[in-house]
Design an enzyme around this catalytic site. Sequence first.
Site, mmCIF file in Angstrom:
data_model
loop_
_atom_site.group_PDB
_atom_site.id
_atom_site.type_symbol
_atom_site.label_atom_id
_atom_site.label_comp_id
_atom_site.label_asym_id
_atom_site.label_seq_id
_atom_site.Cartn_x
_atom_site.Cartn_y
_atom_site.Cartn_z
ATOM 1 N N ASP A 381 -61.476 72.772 -29.531
ATOM 2 C CA ASP A 381 -60.980 71.436 -29.838
ATOM 3 C C ASP A 381 -60.193 70.840 -28.678
ATOM 4 O O ASP A 381 -59.473 71.543 -27.967
ATOM 5 C CB ASP A 381 -60.081 71.519 -31.082
ATOM 6 N N GLU A 434 -65.348 70.330 -26.940
ATOM 7 C CA GLU A 434 -65.166 68.921 -27.288
ATOM 8 C C GLU A 434 -64.391 68.301 -26.132
ATOM 9 O O GLU A 434 -63.176 68.411 -26.056
ATOM 10 C CB GLU A 434 -64.397 68.752 -28.592
#
Length: 701
Positions: A381, A434
């Site tokens: 993330d 990401e």
Amino acid sequence: MSCPYPFKVFSCTVSRHSHQAACVVAKTQATSQPRGALSPGGGFLAALALSVTGWRIGSKGHIVAQKTSTPPPDTIQAGDMITDFDQYLLGEGTHRQLWRVLGAHVQDDATHFAVWAPNARAVSVTGDFNGWSGTEMTAVGQTGVWQVRIPGVGDGALYKYQITDANGALREKADPVGFGAQHPPEQASVVRDIRGYGWRDGAWMETRAEAADRAAPISIYEVHLGSWRRKWDDGGRPLSYKEAAQDLVGYVRHMGFTHIELMPISEFPFDGSWGYQPVGLYAPTIRFGPPHEFRDLVDAAHAAGLGVLLDWVPGHFPTDEHGLATFDGTHLYEHADPKEGFHQDWNTLIFNYGRTEVRNYLVANALYWMEEYHLDGLRVDAVASMLYRDYSRDEGQWVPNKDGGRENLEAISFLQEMNVAVYGADASVMTVAEESTSFPGVSQPVHTGGLGFGYKWNMGWMNDTLSYMALDPIHRQHHHSQMTNPIMWQYSENFILPISHDEVVHGKGSMLEKMPGNDWEKLANLRAYYGYMWMHPGKKLIFMGCEFAQPGEWSHDGDLNWDAASRPAHAGVQALVRDLNHLYRDTPALHVKDCMPDGFAWICNDPAQSTLGFARFGAAGDAPVVVMCNFTPVERVAFRMGVPTPGEWDEVLNTDAAAYGGGNRGNLGGVLSEPTPCDGHAQSVTLTLPPLSTVVLRLKD
């Protein structure tokens, strides 16, 4: 004299020869022990046990244990788990199996507790087994680790660490390496015996490398476990891990996806964070069941031929008092300077990637999920927030790196180290970034200067194409490049095309709500877009609910609108996504060269008509595919386009089919090419392009 017989310490080969060593230690399967003393010439003599208080690296890189004149205090009780070699690795911050040493480990008649708190004056374990009164722990050498073995404590016991800091203040902390935790808002850790699970996924584990390969079809279903489906006849609770093992796995398999991606499940205190503010990185959240039931979910997915990816959050952590913040009274896991250690967007703390022990804590955690829970990959993330020191900061609110730049060199190094460790331990898994900037080499190998991820989310493709689709079709002709330009950088990384949870929250609207027009046009636009997405180069990811055109935004407090999914219009979109998945998986030209530029070629682009066409190619002998998109509500009749190969072309998918809720206009199952030059090709076909549609042709065998 030199020794020709090196031995291994994990992945590092260490010579048995060092003139400066008092003792050289080797790792064996059972334990770690001194191999023997060295003669003045550097050769081995008989084995000799030595008292060891510290470790160092010799002048030639050899691992050296230093002998002391007096034995250290007996701080290690009988039956303790921390060996001399563990102490070395802990002291160096390079223990790749950290969870086997730290945390709470159930033994036959006791539990061994160990925690890293190097600046503490004293540490105790307090729990329901000692009346929350505290059992003192003992320091382990110079490692900063404290340990104790408490008889009579077993699985399910509640505990915390009571840490007395250098100023005498007392702090109660959850276990950073705890395998379980209480259900929030309760804050205690829970002893969990994670040994001995009976995995039944041997066949999957042996072949899963094929499912992660760049040439493989990868279609990912992103899931928030707490809100996929709820038991409204049982108080509205979410599905348990065991229930998800049946219901979720069965649904995802039926829909033709290849992987499930779980939003973070590491224990977290605040439901509204969706798991992105974890305090227990080693504990699967108890919200859905104990650790062995999470394993049941993974095992069931593997039995169904599905991989399981975990959304992993090494970028920041919350300020909750029972968590990692000022753990031993100092900024142990985070930076002391808020310009480096505080994330202004999320009011969270940023890991200090420059500290070896912190890096090891995170790298070991990545390995832990792979080894203990058989996960098939990690989606990391918020990588962009890690890469730049000035991320979301105003001038004067950030600290430059040692070279005066904005790049976070320590975070870059950490990500490289993590990827090397993960792929080094098991090359059959995948890591996914990401990452929303143009940072170079995210999915390139570390040895070439890249970050080492297997894949990267293509955020640029997502932003450009969704912006285009939100336009009234009459204006799309002026923005045609938003659908065509992304191919220019498509092969700079190994890309996944993501339609994630972030696109259907915070006022952005659902995928259906993003589309312009009346109800029919909205659905037709979305079907055409999904057809374009699945035919476009790149692996696929879609968030739960988007596959059936959920009418409203996602909310973590409820569940998906399954009533809508049963209505014909939404069921049609659901059927389309299922068929797209199967077509993508069954057609090599649509996945074999997802990451290779010779797998794609433009055929035609007409901004004025908002039409675009392209071809996809696989390996030699694979039937090519031709795709034609019409992003206007105008039917195009007798539309001629070139094709790369003469022959009969089957219409294998048409998003306007009646089965998908469309008007059922098309090409009667296929077309035959003609020797009429068009679009730079000697052969061409004549098509009917339904309004707001994607038509897919495949050369007939």
